[in-house]
Design a protein around this motif. Structure first.
Motif, short mmCIF file in Angstrom:
data_model
loop_
_atom_site.label_atom_id
_atom_site.label_comp_id
_atom_site.label_asym_id
_atom_site.label_seq_id
_atom_site.Cartn_x
_atom_site.Cartn_y
_atom_site.Cartn_z
N LYS A 87 0.81 -1.22 0.00
CA LYS A 87 0.00 0.00 0.00
C LYS A 87 0.84 1.27 0.00
N LYS A 88 2.15 1.15 0.07
CA LYS A 88 2.97 2.36 0.17
C LYS A 88 2.97 3.19 -1.12
N ASN A 89 2.63 2.60 -2.25
CA ASN A 89 2.60 3.34 -3.51
C ASN A 89 1.22 3.82 -3.90
N GLN A 90 0.23 3.51 -3.09
CA GLN A 90 -1.12 3.97 -3.41
C GLN A 90 -1.21 5.48 -3.25
N ILE A 91 -2.12 6.07 -4.01
CA ILE A 91 -2.22 7.53 -4.06
C ILE A 91 -2.51 8.11 -2.69
N TRP A 92 -3.40 7.54 -1.94
CA TRP A 92 -3.74 8.09 -0.63
C TRP A 92 -2.55 8.10 0.32
N ASN A 93 -1.62 7.19 0.10
CA ASN A 93 -0.45 7.09 0.95
C ASN A 93 0.67 8.03 0.51
N ARG A 94 0.49 8.73 -0.59
CA ARG A 94 1.51 9.63 -1.12
C ARG A 94 1.13 11.10 -0.93
N LEU A 95 0.12 11.36 -0.12
CA LEU A 95 -0.36 12.72 0.07
C LEU A 95 0.60 13.60 0.86
N ASP A 96 1.58 13.00 1.51
CA ASP A 96 2.55 13.81 2.24
C ASP A 96 3.46 14.59 1.30
N ASP A 97 3.58 14.14 0.05
CA ASP A 97 4.37 14.84 -0.96
C ASP A 97 3.50 15.11 -2.18
N VAL A 98 2.59 16.07 -2.03
CA VAL A 98 1.62 16.37 -3.10
C VAL A 98 2.31 16.94 -4.33
N LYS A 99 3.42 17.66 -4.12
CA LYS A 99 4.13 18.26 -5.26
C LYS A 99 4.66 17.17 -6.20
N ALA A 100 5.25 16.13 -5.64
CA ALA A 100 5.75 15.01 -6.46
C ALA A 100 4.59 14.28 -7.13
N LEU A 101 3.48 14.14 -6.41
CA LEU A 101 2.29 13.50 -6.98
C LEU A 101 1.78 14.29 -8.18
N LYS A 102 1.75 15.62 -8.04
CA LYS A 102 1.29 16.47 -9.15
C LYS A 102 2.21 16.36 -10.36
N LEU A 103 3.53 16.27 -10.12
CA LEU A 103 4.47 16.13 -11.24
C LEU A 103 4.27 14.80 -11.97
N GLU A 104 4.08 13.73 -11.20
CA GLU A 104 3.86 12.43 -11.84
C GLU A 104 2.54 12.40 -12.59
N CYS A 105 1.53 13.04 -12.05
CA CYS A 105 0.23 13.12 -12.74
C CYS A 105 0.35 13.95 -14.01
N LEU A 106 1.18 14.99 -13.97
CA LEU A 106 1.43 15.79 -15.16
C LEU A 106 2.06 14.95 -16.26
N ASP A 107 2.99 14.07 -15.87
CA ASP A 107 3.61 13.14 -16.83
C ASP A 107 2.56 12.21 -17.44
N ILE A 108 1.64 11.72 -16.61
CA ILE A 108 0.59 10.82 -17.10
C ILE A 108 -0.31 11.55 -18.09
N LEU A 109 -0.70 12.79 -17.76
CA LEU A 109 -1.54 13.57 -18.68
C LEU A 109 -0.81 13.87 -19.98
N GLY A 110 0.48 14.21 -19.88
CA GLY A 110 1.27 14.47 -21.08
C GLY A 110 1.35 13.24 -21.97
N GLU A 111 1.53 12.08 -21.35
CA GLU A 111 1.57 10.83 -22.10
C GLU A 111 0.21 10.55 -22.76
N PHE A 112 -0.87 10.86 -22.04
CA PHE A 112 -2.23 10.72 -22.55
C PHE A 112 -2.39 11.55 -23.83
#
Length: 138
Positions: A4-29
């Motif tokens: 569960k350590k890689n699940q989104i809810w468990n990554r909320l302590d570093d929202v900036k990194a989460l946003k960057l990875e999501c940006l990569d996913i949208l760019g790939e989309f």
């Protein structure tokens, strides 16, 4: 039990990194659709994408999100656009499909995908690459 350590809810302590990875996913989309995103549009979409992932899909990992979007692109007919209803449909379909497979004691499609990637990396990893020639051959 899955990690569960890689699940989104468990990554909320570093929202900036989460946003960057999501940006990569949208760019790939966008790239997979052959579209050229505008900076302002992708920034606003990314804010909504991160919010949707946190609020509705916190139990998924970003690898599962990426897999769900690619699978959704492959299984749906055009026209497909990068927008809120599209990614929500892809993620809902993925979750429903995976839940059904778990109920029937079948291996989830994402786990099959991960196993294939691991098997290929083991096969390719130990091979030795030999250079032939000096690279200036014409």
């Amino acid at each position: 039990m899955k990690d569960k350590k890689n699940q989104i809810w468990n990554r909320l302590d570093d929202v900036k990194a989460l946003k960057l990875e999501c940006l990569d996913i949208l760019g790939e989309f966008y790239i997979l659709l052959g579209h050229k995103p505008e900076a302002l549009i992708i920034k606003k979409l990314n804010e909504q994408f991160v919010e949707d992932l946190i609020n509705n899909y916190g139990g998924l990992t970003l690898d599962q999100v990426r897999f769900a979007i690619k699978k959704g692109l492959q299984e749906n007919d055009p026209p497909i656009f990068v927008n809120v209803p599209t990614w929500n449909k892809f993620l809902r379909d993925f979750k429903k499909h995976e839940q059904l497979r778990r109920q029937n004691n079948q291996i989830e499609s994402f786990q099959q995908h991960q196993k294939r990637l691991d098997d290929m990396s083991k096969l390719i990893g130990p091979r030795e690459v030999k250079k032939i020639g000096n690279g200036n051959n014409k």
